[in-house]
Design an enzyme around this catalytic site. Structure first.
Site, PDB file in Angstrom:
ATOM      1  N   ASP A   1     -13.930  -6.198  -5.457  1.00 27.08           N
ATOM      2  CA  ASP A   1     -14.105  -6.379  -4.014  1.00 27.08           C
ATOM      3  C   ASP A   1     -15.497  -6.958  -3.796  1.00 27.08           C
ATOM      4  O   ASP A   1     -16.486  -6.384  -4.254  1.00 27.08           O
ATOM      5  CB  ASP A   1     -13.986  -5.039  -3.277  1.00 27.08           C
ATOM      6  CG  ASP A   1     -12.562  -4.489  -3.332  1.00 27.08           C
ATOM      7  OD1 ASP A   1     -11.636  -5.270  -3.645  1.00 27.08           O
ATOM      8  OD2 ASP A   1     -12.383  -3.283  -3.065  1.00 27.08           O
TER       9      ASP A   1
ATOM     10  N   ASP B   1       0.851  -1.189   0.000  1.00 28.20           N
ATOM     11  CA  ASP B   1       0.000   0.000   0.000  1.00 28.20           C
ATOM     12  C   ASP B   1       0.887   1.239   0.000  1.00 28.20           C
ATOM     13  O   ASP B   1       1.814   1.347   0.794  1.00 28.20           O
ATOM     14  CB  ASP B   1      -0.903   0.021   1.241  1.00 28.20           C
ATOM     15  CG  ASP B   1      -2.056  -0.966   1.097  1.00 28.20           C
ATOM     16  OD1 ASP B   1      -2.220  -1.513  -0.013  1.00 28.20           O
ATOM     17  OD2 ASP B   1      -2.775  -1.186   2.081  1.00 28.20           O
TER      18      ASP B   1
END
Lengths: 251, 198
Positions: free
Chosen positions: A130, A11
């Site tokens: 997702d 990230d």
């Protein structure tokens, strides 16, 4: 024989790695390039960089980072987070990314998948999905899993494949962060129905979880973040374990 | 040493330039015939679709430039396929350096074998060839392709996916690699280094 891929995910915010990383050999734990090089040397098959910087003016920082990574490592890597237009993709590929991943933008405007595949080739278009199970039905979620949509996950996966996605990155929000294993059933259902590779994400907690997602889950690749960053599982030992379990893995 | 990387309408050129930079050589990205002919070695990379690439090359007479090259020449991925005689991808006549046909992968079992062939796969049946000298024991390369070159007399290494296909070709001053050596860790690096040392 084609091997199953192990993919650490980093990230990135403002060009720096976020989420604590626990590497003693790192001089700068926030330097994505150094971390990327370590993973690559340890035998990671690919890397994913997920940019969580929200603002548009920070996107330039991302392109600069992509160039630094591309110069430093010799394995493929994908860049995702906030990509919505063909122009965004052009900048990142020109900077040296091998693939890009789109998520919310594809849900909002599915035609952008066709556009990107036509412009740059399917091989560099990864669609991230997702998913969350609501009362027994799998629905696509956006905005980091916070926003529900009416799209059924299985149908959406088929649609993005038909539109020219080269790979699907399937993250189960129900499993993400639990360390209780990947969403094997759903991954298997989608992987079996599609002719493009599926990268499973969310839920990795131990080495058998990877074996399960490659066997029961029929995943082509498995992605994880914190268990690698915190050294709970080292990539070399994970690969050795999987080879011992009869999974086809790159040594 | 001067390396020319042929510039045309195919993607993935940047990572080849970076890989050469890591090996400490200067490469120039060019579609200028003179500059290509003047280079010590020529690399023809690429990712994309065969017929539009051939149309582009012909429009700029780069097809003839490639056929006339006398220096060591390396095709990569789509570059390999374009050096063959014909590709099933949009029924395309290619450059014909290698008298080999390029075909589409047809999986007998689409659940087990997906197309494209994406990921790390192994080099096998290696011939004794200068390009393949001193490779590491583990010979995995990174592949992304839906079409493959048939096995032929010019095949110097194979890879298995659904069936054996040509991983690397060699004839005279031309070599070609189906995988992406620029993205294939130490094995890919060694292949590129071997080519630079020819």
């Amino acid at each position: 024989m084609l091997t199953k891929r192990i993919i650490p995910c980093l990230d990135i915010k403002d060009g720096r790695t976020v989420k604590g990383v626990n590497f003693v050999q790192l001089r700068d734990a926030g330097d994505p390039v150094e971390l990327a090089k370590i993973y690559s040397d340890e035998g990671a098959d690919e890397l994913v960089f997920l940019d969580i910087t929200a603002t548009v003016d920070k996107r330039k920082t991302l392109a600069e980072l992509v160039t630094k990574v591309a110069k430093a490592i010799n394995i493929p890597f994908t860049v995702g987070g906030g990509i919505s237009t063909v122009e965004d993709v052009k900048v990142l590929l020109a900077a040296g990314a091998d693939k890009i991943s789109i998520n919310s933008a594809a849900v909002k405007n599915p035609g952008v998948i066709d556009e990107m595949a036509r412009e740059f080739g399917s091989q560099c278009v990864v669609v991230a999905i997702d998913t969350r199970n609501v009362d027994g039905i799998d629905f696509v979620h956006t905005h980091g899993g916070r926003k529900a949509t009416l799209l059924r996950t299985q149908a959406w996966a088929q649609e993005v494949a038909d539109r020219g996605a080269g790979e699907i990155l399937l993250t189960s929000m129900d499993h993400d962060g639990t360390k209780a294993g990947f969403a094997n059933e759903l991954t298997a259902e989608i992987s079996s129905a599609l002719s493009i590779p599926v990268i499973a994400s969310g839920g990795a907690g131990n080495m058998p979880h990877f074996k399960d997602v490659f066997t029961f889950g029929k995943a082509d690749a498995a992605l994880a973040a914190s268990i690698f960053h915190f050294k709970e599982i080292g990539i070399p030992e994970l690969k050795e374990y999987l080879i011992g379990e009869g999974i086809s893995i790159r040594k | 040493m001067k390396i020319a990387v042929i510039k045309y309408n195919a993607g993935n050129v940047q990572s080849v330039l970076y890989a050469l930079e890591r090996l400490g050589v200067d490469a120039v990205l060019t579609d200028d015939p003179e500059e290509i002919h003047a280079a010590d070695k020529v690399i023809f990379p690429g990712q994309g679709e065969a017929s539009s690439a051939m149309t582009y090359l012909k429009a700029r007479q780069l097809d003839q430039v490639i056929k006339d090259i006398k220096q060591p020449f390396l095709g990569v991925c789509l570059g390999l396929q374009l050096l063959c005689a014909h590709s099933e991808e949009n029924d395309t006549e290619c450059l014909g350096i290698f008298p080999v046909k390029v075909k589409r992968f047809i999986p007998e079992n689409s659940q087990e074998f997906k197309v494209p062939h994406v990921g790390w796969n192994e080099l096998e049946n290696l011939a004794d060839n200068v390009l393949l000298k001193d490779l590491p024991d583990s010979k995995f390369l990174y592949y992304v392709h839906s079409y493959y070159a048939e096995l032929s007399e010019a095949t110097i290494a194979t890879t298995h996916y659904i069936h054996d296909f040509t991983a690397i070709l060699h004839r005279d001053n031309y070599w070609a690699i189906q995988a992406h050596p620029e993205k294939s860790s130490t094995v890919g690096e060694k292949l590129l280094a071997n080519f630079l040392n020819i």
